[in-house]
Design an enzyme around this catalytic site. Sequence first.
Site, mmCIF file in Angstrom:
data_model
loop_
_atom_site.group_PDB
_atom_site.id
_atom_site.type_symbol
_atom_site.label_atom_id
_atom_site.label_comp_id
_atom_site.label_asym_id
_atom_site.label_seq_id
_atom_site.Cartn_x
_atom_site.Cartn_y
_atom_site.Cartn_z
ATOM 1 C CD GLU A 193 -18.066 15.087 -9.984
ATOM 2 O OE1 GLU A 193 -18.106 14.004 -9.379
ATOM 3 O OE2 GLU A 193 -18.828 15.347 -10.925
ATOM 4 C CG HIS A 249 -33.278 20.319 17.592
ATOM 5 N ND1 HIS A 249 -33.529 20.637 18.908
ATOM 6 C CD2 HIS A 249 -34.063 21.128 16.842
ATOM 7 C CE1 HIS A 249 -34.459 21.576 18.953
ATOM 8 N NE2 HIS A 249 -34.802 21.906 17.714
ATOM 9 C CE LYS A 261 -16.306 7.405 -12.448
ATOM 10 N NZ LYS A 261 -16.697 8.192 -13.608
ATOM 11 C CE LYS A 303 -20.967 14.586 -20.658
ATOM 12 N NZ LYS A 303 -20.226 15.719 -20.137
ATOM 13 N N GLY A 363 -21.884 16.483 -16.372
ATOM 14 C CA GLY A 363 -22.823 15.621 -15.652
ATOM 15 C C GLY A 363 -23.524 16.338 -14.502
ATOM 16 N NE ARG A 364 -18.742 19.437 -11.569
ATOM 17 C CZ ARG A 364 -17.829 18.828 -12.313
ATOM 18 N NH1 ARG A 364 -17.993 17.566 -12.660
ATOM 19 N NH2 ARG A 364 -16.768 19.471 -12.736
ATOM 20 C CD GLU A 401 -21.031 3.272 -9.371
ATOM 21 O OE1 GLU A 401 -20.799 3.379 -10.597
ATOM 22 O OE2 GLU A 401 -20.259 3.707 -8.499
HETATM 23 O O1 F6P Z 1 -18.044 9.703 -10.842
HETATM 24 C C1 F6P Z 1 -18.341 11.007 -11.153
HETATM 25 C C2 F6P Z 1 -19.187 11.151 -12.397
HETATM 26 O O2 F6P Z 1 -18.390 11.098 -13.515
HETATM 27 C C3 F6P Z 1 -19.974 12.448 -12.318
HETATM 28 O O3 F6P Z 1 -19.301 13.528 -12.798
HETATM 29 C C4 F6P Z 1 -21.217 12.097 -13.062
HETATM 30 O O4 F6P Z 1 -22.250 12.963 -12.726
HETATM 31 C C5 F6P Z 1 -21.459 10.694 -12.593
HETATM 32 O O5 F6P Z 1 -20.162 10.131 -12.492
HETATM 33 C C6 F6P Z 1 -22.344 9.847 -13.467
HETATM 34 O O6 F6P Z 1 -21.854 9.719 -14.774
HETATM 35 P P1 F6P Z 1 -22.775 9.245 -15.965
HETATM 36 O O7 F6P Z 1 -23.887 10.217 -16.128
HETATM 37 O O8 F6P Z 1 -21.877 9.207 -17.160
HETATM 38 O O9 F6P Z 1 -23.308 7.880 -15.637
#
Ligand code: F6P
Length: 523
Positions: free
Chosen positions: A351, A382, A510, A205, A265-266, A211
């Site tokens: 979240e 199990h 972060k 987003k 995002g979620r 990452e």
């Molecule tokens: O670290 C949490 C977050 O901000 C989430 O809300 C989001 O889904 C994820 O990081 C990834 O963010 P992006 O889509 O901006 O890379």
Amino acid sequence: MSKVKLPYAIDQKLQEDAVRLKKEDFRNLFHNSDRAEEFSIKWQDFFLDFSKNHIDKTSWHNLQELLTESNFHTIKKSLFDGDEINWTEKRAVLHHALRSFNERTVLVNDKDVSSQIKSVRELFTDFGDQFFQGTRKGHCNETITDVVNIGIGGSDLGPKMVVEALSHYKGATNIHFVSNVDATHLVETLKKLNPHTTFFLVASKTFTTQETMTNAHSARQWLVDSLGENSVGSHFAAMSTNLEAVKQFGINPENVFPFWDFVGGRYSLWSSIGLSICCSIGKRQFLDFLAGAEAMDHHFEIAPTDQNLPVIMALLGIWYNNYFGASSYAILPYDQYLNYFTAHFQQVDMESNGKSTNRDNKKIEYETGPVLWGEPGTNGQHAFYQLIHQGSKLIPCDFIGFCQTLNPLSDHHSKLMANLFAQSEALAFGLTATEVQEELQNSDISISDQETLLYHKVFDGNRPSNTLLINRLTPSSLGSLIALYEWKIFVQGVIWQINSFDQWGVELGKKLAKSILTEIESG
Ligand code: F6P
């Protein structure tokens, strides 16, 4: 029981209801009663049995009152009207508009964005369909066989969960997901792949997530090392709201699919972030998936609250969280295809509702979002069910099962479903000391061993669960199921008076990681 009361007049009655119902035995509640009919609901091909809960007519009526007192109806209307209900980020919450096929206007800052939503949907679903059909070619004119989605959090978990859940419906291309900044994730994925036939989707987003950007740059290098700089245009696509950053990364503008700030995002798997889903199941089935979610949106918007699946599940969650001291709950899907379902909703729920500041920007002390966990049955049985049956903690469970299997192999499905029903029955009704005694007396166990075992083999019962049965796992029914849980989380956020659509709690880590990185790199 939560010591701190919810800020509603009905709270006192609910506290009293909880004291009364904790003493009620489920066996008594079910004796000569029609509660199985009273506390169950059918909607399309969904059936929810919520009779195995600590509720009766009075408490159920009182729980509904929470909706009135929390202004649920007004806030729900604001959401559907596109008001900025995400007040800390000053954003509307309109992920549901992405799965809408009706002619309703979608106003954002007084501008109708519905046609924009529909034209982007056309673009990315047509694009994804080429991978499903197996017609997309790479730089050297070889057919693409593998797509790697690079993203994290909402740009990974949701699409990964759906691709896995609908793998029965997949087409020509294999989909992989890389999320962890640990190079192992990317390296091990790429080891199996050929650069000539691999395509990357960079899903972010913000297009700034450490990452994702790190993995995207390393993937780009892997491609360029084999096929040269010119290959990037035909092996990379991006889905983002940050088009400037996408441009700087150097992605071919034809392969860029935007979405908007009003999609959290979620909640973004319905947007172009769901491109990997479309690459897997194709345009037609992806649209069925959206339509299934839209049907649930409609149900949520118009059904009376006592007939409304998301509302019912939300109230039961509040009941245990705030009146029975349950600090976690388990989602237990009896279907291997739903392997990542709980993991996805761990993010969406925790979240969204892991907050403790209210709408008046004040600290709150009552309990809000619970810890969510679980695994598909029967594996969980199990592993951790022992604690759910006999442990000291109350853990409400959602059992999810499908009446028809997609893989009818001998008697596997009957056994799977028998286990689902057995678990909810054992949790609810347990096994009394008299029943254990009878069982032991009919065995060849010595009398002294029988005396020892008696106390260990008793199941208290009275452990609550919902059973959600769906006819068959299809793109459409999965869409409805995901929307059901999304709305449940929204309803709970309204009652807890929190903002379910921001996520400030992830920011500090972060920021610190960035400064620690500088320290590590400078030795
Ligand atoms: O670290 C949490 C977050 O901000 C989430 O809300 C989001 O889904 C994820 O990081 C990834 O963010 P992006 O889509 O901006 O890379």
